[in-house]
Design an enzyme around this catalytic site. Structure first.
Site, PDB file in Angstrom:
ATOM      1  N   GLY A  15       0.838  -1.202   0.000  1.00 60.01           N
ATOM      2  CA  GLY A  15       0.000   0.000   0.000  1.00 60.01           C
ATOM      3  C   GLY A  15       0.873   1.252   0.000  1.00 60.01           C
ATOM      4  N   ARG A  88      -6.281 -18.788 -17.003  1.00 60.78           N
ATOM      5  CA  ARG A  88      -6.080 -19.796 -18.044  1.00 60.78           C
ATOM      6  C   ARG A  88      -7.393 -20.553 -18.249  1.00 60.78           C
ATOM      7  NH1 ARG A  88      -0.914 -22.985 -16.932  1.00 60.78           N
ATOM      8  NH2 ARG A  88       0.106 -21.124 -17.710  1.00 60.78           N
ATOM      9  N   ASP A 119       6.090  -5.505   5.401  1.00 61.02           N
ATOM     10  CA  ASP A 119       6.526  -6.898   5.610  1.00 61.02           C
ATOM     11  C   ASP A 119       6.293  -7.777   4.376  1.00 61.02           C
ATOM     12  OD1 ASP A 119       3.751  -6.542   6.212  1.00 61.02           O
ATOM     13  OD2 ASP A 119       3.703  -8.525   7.109  1.00 61.02           O
ATOM     14  N   THR A 141       5.274   2.130   6.000  1.00 59.09           N
ATOM     15  CA  THR A 141       3.866   1.769   6.221  1.00 59.09           C
ATOM     16  C   THR A 141       3.250   2.697   7.267  1.00 59.09           C
ATOM     17  OG1 THR A 141       2.292   0.168   7.149  1.00 59.09           O
ATOM     18  CG2 THR A 141       4.562  -0.147   7.791  1.00 59.09           C
ATOM     19  N   ASP A 143       1.110   1.699   9.134  1.00 64.91           N
ATOM     20  CA  ASP A 143       0.767   0.825  10.265  1.00 64.91           C
ATOM     21  C   ASP A 143       1.871   0.788  11.327  1.00 64.91           C
ATOM     22  OD1 ASP A 143      -1.410   0.232   8.675  1.00 64.91           O
ATOM     23  OD2 ASP A 143      -0.549  -1.643   7.921  1.00 64.91           O
ATOM     24  N   ASP A 145       4.213  -1.255  11.698  1.00 64.38           N
ATOM     25  CA  ASP A 145       4.271  -2.609  12.282  1.00 64.38           C
ATOM     26  C   ASP A 145       5.432  -3.452  11.750  1.00 64.38           C
ATOM     27  OD1 ASP A 145       3.365  -2.949   9.713  1.00 64.38           O
ATOM     28  OD2 ASP A 145       1.719  -4.286  10.215  1.00 64.38           O
ATOM     29  N   ARG A 187      -4.157  -2.500  10.272  1.00 65.83           N
ATOM     30  CA  ARG A 187      -4.150  -3.982  10.179  1.00 65.83           C
ATOM     31  C   ARG A 187      -4.172  -4.614  11.567  1.00 65.83           C
ATOM     32  NH1 ARG A 187       0.097  -6.870   6.456  1.00 65.83           N
ATOM     33  NH2 ARG A 187       1.484  -5.601   7.711  1.00 65.83           N
TER      34      ARG A 187
HETATM   35  O1  F6P Z   1      -0.976  -1.559   5.319  1.00 68.87           O
HETATM   36  C1  F6P Z   1      -1.551  -0.316   5.065  1.00 68.87           C
HETATM   37  C2  F6P Z   1      -3.056  -0.405   5.034  1.00 68.87           C
HETATM   38  O2  F6P Z   1      -3.569   0.892   4.802  1.00 68.87           O
HETATM   39  C3  F6P Z   1      -3.675  -1.016   6.289  1.00 68.87           C
HETATM   40  O3  F6P Z   1      -3.738  -0.118   7.364  1.00 68.87           O
HETATM   41  C4  F6P Z   1      -5.021  -1.438   5.753  1.00 68.87           C
HETATM   42  O4  F6P Z   1      -5.540  -2.485   6.519  1.00 68.87           O
HETATM   43  C5  F6P Z   1      -4.707  -1.886   4.353  1.00 68.87           C
HETATM   44  O5  F6P Z   1      -3.489  -1.255   3.989  1.00 68.87           O
HETATM   45  C6  F6P Z   1      -5.771  -1.546   3.335  1.00 68.87           C
HETATM   46  O6  F6P Z   1      -5.433  -2.127   2.117  1.00 68.87           O
HETATM   47  P1  F6P Z   1      -6.081  -1.718   0.724  1.00 68.87           P
HETATM   48  O7  F6P Z   1      -5.359  -0.499   0.229  1.00 68.87           O
HETATM   49  O8  F6P Z   1      -5.848  -2.902  -0.147  1.00 68.87           O
HETATM   50  O9  F6P Z   1      -7.522  -1.434   0.968  1.00 68.87           O
END
Ligand code: F6P
Length: 364
Positions: A15, A88, A119, A141, A143, A145, A187
């Protein structure tokens, strides 16, 4: 400069988050000060590597992007070349296309890859490391994390956005005497809800690491009401879970290596709180607003430090490292030690302790 460090590939995976462009800029500008060094930008993360989409980056390409949100290279949070999704005969299948990526790396004579991601991205990079490609990770990120680093860039900006939203919710909550729930990304980690909740004085902070009891949440709301505070602010992490341990899932995306997308906990809580306390309750889901727009100064600086350090590490002959911030110092660790791990809030974290002492409820 070593002969084997002529051309570097750079990609942004997973993301997006504020500060990606600041890293791309720092990497490119630092590299281009070295005679004979070239930078190739790979488009849309590992998808561009599979599809052989990359372009050379010059100073002009990275001029004026320091403050720009998103990523000029594009990104993708679904592509893992080990499990590349193909259609396919009307069926969806996965295939390992690592060899195809290795051919593209060889064709463009890339001596190292700088992978900016979380990660999942580091996990994909570890596959290339095992195939002899020198990968240098840069942790990003919202997050926060990622294992091995005290902080990732993007987090400070997301905190600021979530905190501003909580502040704005505060005044309308007080005016209408409502319980207002703000659902915050992150997350399985509660960093974003914890930091922004603390920054904005949320009355209740719910994070995945501390399972909540709905009765305790309602007790807090009622107690506040009895003491004349006829409104309450709840900062809830999208991954928060009740005592049964279940999370609320918004969607499952089978084409993604990490298929679960969390979301919806705010609405679930609102119904329960309103029913049990008879106090009108509303939910605001902040969503991708938390990932967009210009990075705050701290993220610009961190991203610039990380990008600069990535090139320095490569010039120092380092291989397969991830740049990290540890105790206020930018350093690097083995990239293979961070793949597929998540750094979560510990129950004895000083911010949790401080919030508890100030009277904040964690619903436990
Ligand atoms: O990892 C970043 C994040 O924004 C998380 O906080 C969230 O759960 C996820 O990506 C959302 O993913 P997407 O952009 O696929 O909706």
């Amino acid at each position: 400069m070593s002969k084997s460090l002529h051309r570097i590939g750079i990609l942004t995976g997973g993301g997006d988050c504020p500060g990606l462009n600041a890293v791309i800029r720092a990497v490119t500008k630092t590299a281009l000060t070295r005679d004979g060094m070239e930078v190739f930008g790979i488009e849309d993360g590992f998808l561009g590597l599979v599809q052989n989409r990359m372009r050379q980056l010059h100073n002009d390409d990275v001029s004026n992007i320091l403050t720009l949100g998103g990523t000029i290279l594009g990104t993708n949070n679904k592509c893992d070349p080990r499990k590349y999704v193909i259609q396919r005969n009307g069926h969806t299948e996965t295939a390992d296309v690592t060899d195809r990526c290795l051919e593209h790396i060889a064709h463009h004579q890339l001596d190292a890859l700088i992978v900016i991601g979380g990660d999942g991205t580091m996990s994909v990079a570890s596959n290339f490391v095992r195939h002899g490609i020198n990968c240098l990770g840069v942790p990003k990120t919202i997050d926060n994390d990622l294992e091995g680093t005290d902080v990732t860039f993007g987090f400070a900006t997301a905190c600021m956005i979530a905190s501003e939203a909580l502040d704005r919710i505060h005044t309308t909550a007080a005016s209408h005497h409502r319980v207002m729930i703000v659902e915050i990304m992150g997350r399985n980690a509660g960093w974003l809800a914890l930091y922004s909740g603390l920054a904005s004085g949320a009355d209740i902070i719910l994070i995945p690491e501390i399972p909540y009891d709905i009765e305790k949440i309602c007790e807090k709301v009622r107690t506040r009401s009895r003491h004349g505070k006829r409104f309450s602010i709840v900062a809830v992490s999208e991954g928060a879970r009740a005592l049964d341990g279940k999370q609320v899932v918004d969607r499952v995306d089978p084409s993604s290596p990490d298929p679960i997308r969390l979301g919806g906990i705010g609405r679930v809580l609102a119904q329960q709180i309103e029913e049990k306390t008879q106090i009108e309750t509303r939910t605001t889901v902040l969503g991708h607003v938390q990932r967009g727009g210009t990075p705050v100064a701290d993220d610009r600086i961190l991203a610039t430090q990380f990008g600069h350090a990535a090139i320095k590490a490569l010039l120092d002959g380092k291989e397969n490292r991830m740049i990290v911030m540890k105790g206020g110092v930018v350093t690097d660790i083995d990239i293979l030690t961070v793949a597929d791990k998540q750094r979560l809030v510990t129950l004895d974290h000083p911010l949790v302790a401080a919030a508890r002492d100030l009277g904040t409820s964690f619903g436990d």
